[in-house]
Design a protein around this motif. Structure first.
Motif, PDB file in Angstrom:
ATOM      1  N   GLU A 133       9.257   4.948   0.621  1.00 14.57           N
ATOM      2  CA  GLU A 133       8.365   4.169   1.482  1.00 14.57           C
ATOM      3  C   GLU A 133       8.340   4.751   2.894  1.00 14.57           C
ATOM      4  N   VAL A 134       9.507   5.098   3.410  1.00 12.52           N
ATOM      5  CA  VAL A 134       9.588   5.749   4.712  1.00 12.52           C
ATOM      6  C   VAL A 134       8.928   7.116   4.659  1.00 12.52           C
ATOM      7  N   SER A 135       9.079   7.787   3.530  1.00 13.24           N
ATOM      8  CA  SER A 135       8.468   9.101   3.365  1.00 13.24           C
ATOM      9  C   SER A 135       6.955   9.021   3.454  1.00 13.24           C
ATOM     10  N   CYS A 136       6.379   8.011   2.821  1.00 11.25           N
ATOM     11  CA  CYS A 136       4.922   7.846   2.875  1.00 11.25           C
ATOM     12  C   CYS A 136       4.457   7.494   4.279  1.00 11.25           C
ATOM     13  N   ALA A 137       5.230   6.659   4.978  1.00  8.54           N
ATOM     14  CA  ALA A 137       4.870   6.315   6.355  1.00  8.54           C
ATOM     15  C   ALA A 137       4.871   7.557   7.236  1.00  8.54           C
ATOM     16  N   LEU A 138       5.876   8.403   7.055  1.00  9.61           N
ATOM     17  CA  LEU A 138       5.931   9.642   7.828  1.00  9.61           C
ATOM     18  C   LEU A 138       4.813  10.604   7.432  1.00  9.61           C
ATOM     19  N   CYS A 139       4.396  10.545   6.168  1.00  8.50           N
ATOM     20  CA  CYS A 139       3.276  11.384   5.737  1.00  8.50           C
ATOM     21  C   CYS A 139       2.002  11.012   6.499  1.00  8.50           C
ATOM     22  N   LEU A 194      -2.745   3.547  14.101  1.00  4.70           N
ATOM     23  CA  LEU A 194      -2.079   3.350  12.815  1.00  4.70           C
ATOM     24  C   LEU A 194      -1.144   2.151  12.903  1.00  4.70           C
ATOM     25  N   GLU A 195      -1.303   1.218  11.974  1.00  2.00           N
ATOM     26  CA  GLU A 195      -0.451   0.030  11.897  1.00  2.00           C
ATOM     27  C   GLU A 195       0.128  -0.086  10.494  1.00  2.00           C
ATOM     28  N   ILE A 196       1.455  -0.218  10.432  1.00  2.00           N
ATOM     29  CA  ILE A 196       2.154  -0.380   9.159  1.00  2.00           C
ATOM     30  C   ILE A 196       2.981  -1.659   9.240  1.00  2.00           C
ATOM     31  N   ASN A 197       2.756  -2.577   8.316  1.00  2.00           N
ATOM     32  CA  ASN A 197       3.435  -3.865   8.317  1.00  2.00           C
ATOM     33  C   ASN A 197       4.531  -3.913   7.262  1.00  2.00           C
ATOM     34  N   ASP A 198       5.671  -4.499   7.647  1.00  2.00           N
ATOM     35  CA  ASP A 198       6.807  -4.728   6.734  1.00  2.00           C
ATOM     36  C   ASP A 198       7.346  -3.425   6.140  1.00  2.00           C
ATOM     37  N   LEU A 199       7.551  -2.461   6.998  1.00  2.00           N
ATOM     38  CA  LEU A 199       8.143  -1.198   6.561  1.00  2.00           C
ATOM     39  C   LEU A 199       9.645  -1.387   6.354  1.00  2.00           C
ATOM     40  N   CYS A 200      10.105  -1.041   5.159  1.00  2.00           N
ATOM     41  CA  CYS A 200      11.519  -1.198   4.823  1.00  2.00           C
ATOM     42  C   CYS A 200      12.207   0.166   4.891  1.00  2.00           C
ATOM     43  N   TYR A 201      13.166   0.300   5.817  1.00  2.60           N
ATOM     44  CA  TYR A 201      13.862   1.575   5.990  1.00  2.60           C
ATOM     45  C   TYR A 201      14.854   1.849   4.862  1.00  2.60           C
ATOM     46  N   ALA A 202      15.120   0.840   4.029  1.00  7.14           N
ATOM     47  CA  ALA A 202      16.039   1.059   2.912  1.00  7.14           C
ATOM     48  C   ALA A 202      15.377   1.818   1.769  1.00  7.14           C
ATOM     49  N   GLU A 203      14.040   1.832   1.738  1.00 11.04           N
ATOM     50  CA  GLU A 203      13.302   2.536   0.689  1.00 11.04           C
ATOM     51  C   GLU A 203      12.924   3.923   1.184  1.00 11.04           C
ATOM     52  N   VAL A 204      13.553   4.936   0.606  1.00 10.63           N
ATOM     53  CA  VAL A 204      13.344   6.309   1.066  1.00 10.63           C
ATOM     54  C   VAL A 204      11.899   6.748   0.877  1.00 10.63           C
ATOM     55  N   PHE A 229       0.838  -1.199   0.000  1.00 11.42           N
ATOM     56  CA  PHE A 229       0.000   0.000   0.000  1.00 11.42           C
ATOM     57  C   PHE A 229       0.878   1.256   0.000  1.00 11.42           C
ATOM     58  N   LEU A 230       1.950   1.219   0.767  1.00 13.47           N
ATOM     59  CA  LEU A 230       2.863   2.362   0.801  1.00 13.47           C
ATOM     60  C   LEU A 230       3.567   2.548  -0.536  1.00 13.47           C
ATOM     61  N   GLU A 231       3.840   1.454  -1.236  1.00 13.52           N
ATOM     62  CA  GLU A 231       4.457   1.559  -2.561  1.00 13.52           C
ATOM     63  C   GLU A 231       3.538   2.295  -3.527  1.00 13.52           C
ATOM     64  N   ASP A 232       2.228   2.060  -3.388  1.00 15.25           N
ATOM     65  CA  ASP A 232       1.290   2.765  -4.256  1.00 15.25           C
ATOM     66  C   ASP A 232       1.274   4.256  -3.956  1.00 15.25           C
ATOM     67  N   LEU A 233       1.498   4.590  -2.700  1.00 16.05           N
ATOM     68  CA  LEU A 233       1.529   5.994  -2.324  1.00 16.05           C
ATOM     69  C   LEU A 233       2.889   6.636  -2.570  1.00 16.05           C
ATOM     70  N   ALA A 234       3.903   5.800  -2.783  1.00 21.37           N
ATOM     71  CA  ALA A 234       5.271   6.310  -2.923  1.00 21.37           C
ATOM     72  C   ALA A 234       5.476   6.889  -4.311  1.00 21.37           C
ATOM     73  N   VAL A 235       5.064   8.105  -4.469  1.00 21.70           N
ATOM     74  CA  VAL A 235       5.203   8.811  -5.747  1.00 21.70           C
ATOM     75  C   VAL A 235       6.059  10.050  -5.528  1.00 21.70           C
ATOM     76  N   PRO A 236       6.581  10.642  -6.566  1.00 20.91           N
ATOM     77  CA  PRO A 236       7.399  11.844  -6.385  1.00 20.91           C
ATOM     78  C   PRO A 236       6.642  12.947  -5.666  1.00 20.91           C
ATOM     79  N   ASP A 237       7.394  13.717  -4.894  1.00 19.50           N
ATOM     80  CA  ASP A 237       6.847  14.840  -4.141  1.00 19.50           C
ATOM     81  C   ASP A 237       5.741  14.386  -3.196  1.00 19.50           C
TER      82      ASP A 237
END
Length: 441
Positions: A359-365, A347-357, A324-332
């Motif tokens: 993806e982390v950006s969307c989680a913080l959003c 809020l629950e986020i499963n399998d968050l990968c800190y290596a994907e900038v 789901f975060l990958e779908d939200l992971a768009v520029p800007d």
């Protein structure tokens, strides 16, 4: 095995007669003779005690209100409900008037898992049919959920019987061990008073004349096969729907939610996009991608998910995975959520990968757009080889890390291994959460 199951699947006629004979013997033991002629003080006390015993053994049970007796019987398994026939004449046929019939693992008792053989299965089917034939009055609730239950023709006959019994709550759980789904007969679609429908491992194919269940409140499909375009018209014909659960069902290209009264949605499966056309009351949302069934990133529709949360003003509980975060992971993505999630508390986020900038950006959003967040649960995707620190890159974006979580009280980080990005994330949460009470790592 068959003998044990025969003991469980007892003949209800013979059982009730046996209980009736025991009731006669019990009454003979409790009955006391009153002496004739002149009564003494001792005889008077004897008589009073006799009346007291009779009042205890019959009146209090027999004079219970009908609704109280019905509620008691609804809390008992079928076998125990049948045994109440020995209590008094008032209870004699009460159990066959209860408007619910439940066949689950408690019905089998200590003989669970004994329906694997063909003889045992036939015996179980016969017992269920006998119970239905003995039942008087309407059946508003029917549950058939026994471990190891396989598809068989008898199930269609029961559905035909229930369709004439004013059924309102139907629960059919077929075992998916042999990957055989049960095709539901057309009789089910004539039960227009259904309010709760729960199916597992079935084929749901309505006839062309089917206009939907106008009174349906809750729908739960697990491993149910249906046509991909079925849901669009189904939501329109179910205006009262409040709960929707779709778990490992058919692949859906676009999940379009048009349910004005929907309060809970749980989806676990394959999807290209999710579009909340009309869901103003949706308060609990869970979206997961089925493991091993991922779609290509080019196939997914990112643009429809950018505005997903602007259509959910009442969301209070949100649980998503990294797909789901990958779908939200768009520029800007820093301007992705223009509307604040003021009602979001969990809020629950499963399998968050800190290596994907991104993806982390969307989680913080999601986190920084939830000023009233109270509980945060994150399951980390284990990766010790993290060469980048996404928080350093995100800090360079103007105002991206300028937020506060004054209502956050509990944080739980699972699979935490102590990498640099993880430690930076913990440091960030501690700095932004003034009311934090507990952090589980």
């Amino acid at each position: 095995m068959t003998e044990k199951l025969s003991w469980v699947c007892f003949n209800l006629h013979n059982t009730v007669i046996c209980f009736f004979e025991k009731r006669k013997k019990l009454r003979r033991k409790l009955s006391l003779r009153i002496p004739l002629g002149r009564t003494t003080k001792k005889d008077s006390n004897y008589c009073c005690s006799n009346k007291f015993v009779r009042s205890l053994t019959s009146d209090r049970i027999s004079n219970l209100p009908s609704n109280v007796i019905e509620n008691i019987l609804m809390c008992l398994p079928i076998r125990d409900a049948a045994r109440t026939s020995i209590l008094s004449k008032t209870w004699w046929h009460k159990w066959v008037d209860v408007p619910q019939v439940v066949f689950d693992d408690t019905f089998l008792g200590n003989s669970q898992g004994l329906i694997q053989g063909s003889t045992s299965t036939e015996l179980l089917m016969k017992t269920v049919y006998e119970v239905l034939l003995l039942h008087f009055g309407p059946i508003h609730k029917f549950i058939l959920s026994i471990s190891g239950l396989k598809s068989c023709p008898e199930i269609d006959r029961w559905i035909l019987f229930l369709s004439k019994k004013d059924i309102r709550d139907f629960n059919l759980q077929i075992s998916s061990e042999d990957h055989r789904r049960h095709k539901l007969p057309s009789y089910l679609f004539s039960c227009l008073k259904l309010r709760y429908l729960k199916l597992r491992s079935c084929i749901f194919k309505p006839p062309p004349s089917f206009k939907g269940f106008s009174k349906l409140i809750s729908l739960e499909f697990r491993e149910v096969h249906f046509e991909a375009d079925f849901l669009k018209d189904f939501f329109t014909n179910c205006p009262l729907l409040e709960k929707l659960v779709l778990d490992r069902c058919v692949e859906i290209s676009c999940l379009e939610i048009n349910a004005p009264n929907l309060k809970l949605l749980h989806y676990n499966g394959v999807y290209e996009c999710i579009y909340f056309k009309n869901a103003p009351r949706l308060a609990e949302l869970s979206v997961y991608q089925t493991p091993g069934a991922e779609l290509d990133n080019e196939t997914r529709n990112h643009s429809s998910l950018i505005e997903v949360f602007s259509s959910l003003p009442a969301i209070e509980y949100l649980s998503v995975d990294y797909y789901f975060l990958e779908d939200l992971a768009v520029p800007d993505s820093s301007v992705m959520l223009q509307a604040s999630l003021t009602n979001l508390k969990f809020l629950e986020i499963n399998d968050l990968c800190y290596a994907e900038v991104e993806e982390v950006s969307c989680a913080l959003c999601l986190i920084r757009s939830s000023p009233n967040l109270q509980k945060l649960l994150i399951t980390v995707f284990c990766s010790r080889n993290v060469s980048t620190n996404p928080f350093l890159q995100l800090s360079e974006r103007d105002g991206f890390l300028d937020f506060s979580l004054n209502q956050l009280q509990e944080v739980k980080l699972q699979r935490f291994i102590g990498t640099l990005p993880e430690m930076e994330f913990v440091r960030l949460l501690l700095a932004k959460s003034s009311a934090l009470k507990v952090m589980h790592i």
